[in-house]
Enzyme design. Structure first.
Site, PDB file in Angstrom:
ATOM      1  N   VAL A   1      14.609 100.400  87.993  1.00  0.00           N
ATOM      2  CA  VAL A   1      13.646 101.056  87.107  1.00  0.00           C
ATOM      3  C   VAL A   1      12.224 100.679  87.529  1.00  0.00           C
ATOM      4  O   VAL A   1      11.868  99.503  87.586  1.00  0.00           O
ATOM      5  CB  VAL A   1      13.886 100.665  85.638  1.00  0.00           C
ATOM      6  CG1 VAL A   1      12.854 101.351  84.737  1.00  0.00           C
ATOM      7  CG2 VAL A   1      15.302 101.046  85.207  1.00  0.00           C
ATOM      8  N   LYS A   2      11.432 101.693  87.808  1.00  0.00           N
ATOM      9  CA  LYS A   2      10.064 101.491  88.301  1.00  0.00           C
ATOM     10  C   LYS A   2       9.092 101.565  87.124  1.00  0.00           C
ATOM     11  O   LYS A   2       9.047 102.564  86.392  1.00  0.00           O
ATOM     12  CB  LYS A   2       9.745 102.562  89.340  1.00  0.00           C
ATOM     13  CG  LYS A   2       8.595 102.234  90.268  1.00  0.00           C
ATOM     14  CD  LYS A   2       8.526 103.285  91.375  1.00  0.00           C
ATOM     15  CE  LYS A   2       7.441 102.984  92.383  1.00  0.00           C
ATOM     16  NZ  LYS A   2       7.347 104.045  93.400  1.00  0.00           N
ATOM     17  N   ILE A   3       8.320 100.486  86.940  1.00  0.00           N
ATOM     18  CA  ILE A   3       7.452 100.315  85.781  1.00  0.00           C
ATOM     19  C   ILE A   3       6.009 100.112  86.243  1.00  0.00           C
ATOM     20  O   ILE A   3       5.769  99.327  87.175  1.00  0.00           O
ATOM     21  CB  ILE A   3       7.885  99.071  84.965  1.00  0.00           C
ATOM     22  CG1 ILE A   3       9.357  99.150  84.558  1.00  0.00           C
ATOM     23  CG2 ILE A   3       6.993  98.877  83.751  1.00  0.00           C
ATOM     24  CD1 ILE A   3       9.657 100.161  83.502  1.00  0.00           C
TER      25      ILE A   3
END
Length: 223
Positions: A86-88
């Site tokens: 998951v890219k935050i």
């Protein structure tokens, strides 16, 4: 060093995978839009198609900017496939989301890093990867490679488990310099990965070998 390809184009991902050196994929909303992928259902299906090509580590970015929205979107993305990271974004809300996902055993890539302080915060929150953007710093006459060196020094001081994922790589020397500094990952276009294989002396040397072989065997060059 791990090689990731920075694209949402399935043909490019397949080509990089076929080279036998690909370790993962990074994407973002701009790359999805470039491929004409729109609508939540289509985006989710496209991420799944990427996961079906590669062995692991597909960074899929949330769109929300608030903590609750990031958590909701991130959990939906993580549910697509175990390969999803998951890219935050590097924001205050993003750091909270990174900490949340870390506590749940969900891998994260904290993106849009432009300072050592931001990298330190993300590592403290338990990010799996941090993505400093080299090329965009170079664009404003700052040193992208210099930032990688500083982050590496800090991470080595404290033995963080977070990996340095060099992003916004524009050319092969960016990648080589990051490798010399000991960065963990480089994500870049297919052209940069393929470009590592190019050298004029290799080309001229191969041409000489083929010419000598043809001359010795009375055969046309390239036969």
């Amino acid at each position: 060093m791990k090689f990731f390809i920075d694209t949402a184009n399935l043909s490019e991902i397949q080509a990089a995978y076929d080279l036998g050196v690909l370790d993962g994929v990074t994407t973002n909303p701009s790359l999805m839009a470039k491929e004409g992928i729109a609508g939540e259902e289509n985006v989710m299906a496209h991420y799944k198609a990427i996961c079906d090509i590669v062995d692991d580590k597909v960074s899929a970015e949330v769109i929300a900017t608030d903590f609750e929205g990031m958590v909701r979107e991130g959990e939906e993305l993580a549910a697509i496939d175990p390969k999803i990271v998951v890219k935050i974004p590097m924001t205050k809300e993003g750091i909270k989301a990174v900490k949340y996902f870390s506590s749940k055993g969900i891998r994260t890539n904290c993106t849009l890093i432009f300072s050592v302080g931001q990298a330190l915060l993300a590592a403290k929150a338990g990010a799996t990867y941090i993505s400093p953007f080299l090329g965009r710093l170079d664009d404003i006459s700052a040193s992208g490679v210099g930032l990688i060196q500083e982050i590496k020094q800090v991470f080595d001081n404290y033995d963080f488990g977070t990996e340095i994922l060099c992003a916004s790589i524009r050319h092969t020397m960016h990648l080589v310099e990051c490798a010399k500094l000991g960065a963990d990952v480089a994500t870049c276009p297919l052209s940069v990965i393929v470009g590592l294989s190019n050298h004029p002396l290799t080309d001229s040397g191969l041409a000489k070998f083929l010419a000598d072989h043809a001359s010795a065997n009375n055969a046309p060059v390239g036969a």
